[in-house]
Design a protein around this motif. Sequence first.
Motif, short mmCIF file in Angstrom:
data_model
loop_
_atom_site.label_atom_id
_atom_site.label_comp_id
_atom_site.label_asym_id
_atom_site.label_seq_id
_atom_site.Cartn_x
_atom_site.Cartn_y
_atom_site.Cartn_z
N THR A 1 0.83 -1.19 0.00
CA THR A 1 0.00 0.00 0.00
C THR A 1 0.87 1.25 0.00
OG1 THR A 1 -0.10 -0.03 2.42
CG2 THR A 1 -1.90 -1.13 1.23
N ARG A 2 0.25 2.36 -0.42
CA ARG A 2 0.89 3.66 -0.37
C ARG A 2 -0.02 4.61 0.38
NH1 ARG A 2 3.27 7.41 -5.31
NH2 ARG A 2 3.80 9.19 -4.00
N GLU A 3 0.55 5.31 1.34
CA GLU A 3 -0.17 6.36 2.06
C GLU A 3 0.73 7.58 2.04
OE1 GLU A 3 -1.82 7.15 6.52
OE2 GLU A 3 -2.18 5.17 5.65
N GLY A 4 0.35 8.59 1.27
CA GLY A 4 1.21 9.75 1.10
C GLY A 4 2.48 9.34 0.37
N ASP A 5 3.62 9.62 0.98
CA ASP A 5 4.90 9.26 0.38
C ASP A 5 5.52 8.03 1.02
OD1 ASP A 5 4.73 11.28 -1.47
OD2 ASP A 5 5.83 12.72 -0.25
N ARG A 6 4.69 7.22 1.70
CA ARG A 6 5.19 6.01 2.36
C ARG A 6 4.61 4.76 1.70
NH1 ARG A 6 9.29 5.74 5.57
NH2 ARG A 6 8.29 4.37 7.05
N LEU A 7 5.50 3.83 1.39
CA LEU A 7 5.08 2.53 0.87
C LEU A 7 5.32 1.48 1.95
CD1 LEU A 7 6.79 2.47 -2.65
CD2 LEU A 7 4.58 3.44 -2.02
N ASP A 8 4.42 0.53 2.04
CA ASP A 8 4.54 -0.59 2.97
C ASP A 8 4.19 -1.83 2.17
OD1 ASP A 8 4.21 -2.58 4.93
OD2 ASP A 8 3.22 -1.22 6.33
N PHE A 9 5.19 -2.68 1.91
CA PHE A 9 4.92 -3.85 1.07
C PHE A 9 5.71 -5.07 1.49
CE2 PHE A 9 8.19 -1.43 -1.26
CZ PHE A 9 9.18 -2.40 -1.45
N ARG A 10 5.26 -6.21 0.99
CA ARG A 10 5.97 -7.47 1.16
C ARG A 10 6.43 -7.93 -0.22
NH1 ARG A 10 3.55 -7.23 5.89
NH2 ARG A 10 4.68 -8.18 7.61
N TYR A 11 7.54 -8.64 -0.22
CA TYR A 11 8.12 -9.10 -1.48
C TYR A 11 8.48 -10.58 -1.40
CZ TYR A 11 12.37 -8.17 1.24
OH TYR A 11 13.32 -8.15 2.23
N VAL A 12 8.42 -11.23 -2.54
CA VAL A 12 8.84 -12.62 -2.69
C VAL A 12 9.68 -12.72 -3.96
CG1 VAL A 12 6.89 -13.66 -1.46
CG2 VAL A 12 6.73 -13.26 -3.92
N GLN A 13 10.68 -13.59 -3.93
CA GLN A 13 11.53 -13.71 -5.11
C GLN A 13 12.08 -15.11 -5.28
OE1 GLN A 13 14.22 -10.54 -4.10
NE2 GLN A 13 15.82 -11.96 -3.47
N LEU A 14 12.38 -15.43 -6.54
CA LEU A 14 12.99 -16.70 -6.94
C LEU A 14 14.36 -16.37 -7.50
CD1 LEU A 14 12.91 -19.74 -7.72
CD2 LEU A 14 11.84 -19.01 -9.88
N LYS A 15 15.38 -17.03 -6.97
CA LYS A 15 16.74 -16.78 -7.43
C LYS A 15 17.15 -17.84 -8.46
CE LYS A 15 18.78 -16.70 -3.46
NZ LYS A 15 19.70 -16.50 -2.35
N GLY A 16 18.23 -17.56 -9.14
CA GLY A 16 18.73 -18.46 -10.18
C GLY A 16 19.06 -19.84 -9.69
N ASP A 17 19.39 -19.99 -8.41
CA ASP A 17 19.71 -21.31 -7.87
C ASP A 17 18.47 -22.10 -7.45
OD1 ASP A 17 18.92 -20.09 -5.49
OD2 ASP A 17 20.90 -20.22 -4.54
N GLY A 18 17.28 -21.53 -7.71
CA GLY A 18 16.03 -22.23 -7.40
C GLY A 18 15.49 -21.97 -6.01
N THR A 19 16.18 -21.18 -5.20
CA THR A 19 15.68 -20.89 -3.86
C THR A 19 14.72 -19.70 -3.90
OG1 THR A 19 17.55 -19.44 -3.36
CG2 THR A 19 17.77 -21.77 -2.75
N THR A 20 13.83 -19.66 -2.91
CA THR A 20 12.89 -18.56 -2.78
C THR A 20 13.14 -17.84 -1.45
OG1 THR A 20 11.21 -19.94 -1.73
CG2 THR A 20 11.12 -19.72 -4.14
N SER A 21 12.72 -16.58 -1.39
CA SER A 21 12.84 -15.82 -0.16
C SER A 21 11.76 -14.75 -0.15
CB SER A 21 14.23 -15.21 -0.02
OG SER A 21 14.61 -14.53 -1.18
N SER A 22 11.48 -14.23 1.05
CA SER A 22 10.44 -13.22 1.20
C SER A 22 10.79 -12.27 2.32
CB SER A 22 9.08 -13.87 1.47
OG SER A 22 9.13 -14.58 2.70
#
Length: 116
Positions: free
Chosen positions: A53-74
């Motif tokens: 979400t964005r409120e004014g000039d502040r963002l608050d978010f969660r992220y997830v990603q897949l790396k080239g070695d097949g591992t995931t992280s968040s």
Amino acid sequence: MARSLDGLVLAPVADQAPGQVGTRTRFTYHEKDGEVWAEYAGGDVVRGHLVGTREGDRLDFRYVQLKGDGTTSSGHCLSTVVELPDGRVRLEESWEWESQAGSGTSVVEQVAADEH
């Protein structure tokens, strides 16, 4: 409030730790009615997504990603939207992994169309 992030492409200004987001990573942002989301890839990241979400000039978010070695992280990130003197957008970020140990700060800035 700084302008909308919708359609902007941003990139980190410095590399993070190996295997994480770096200067070759590109984030494509979307924004509508206080919601923000992005897809990202590049460098060691094969595919990543963030949502929050964005409120004014502040963002608050969660992220997830897949790396080239097949591992995931968040993790979780709080960002401040800053408009640079040249009109580009910068996000000043404070992040923390939730799937592993680690936290830090980073800066991503809007890239020119020919740098996507």
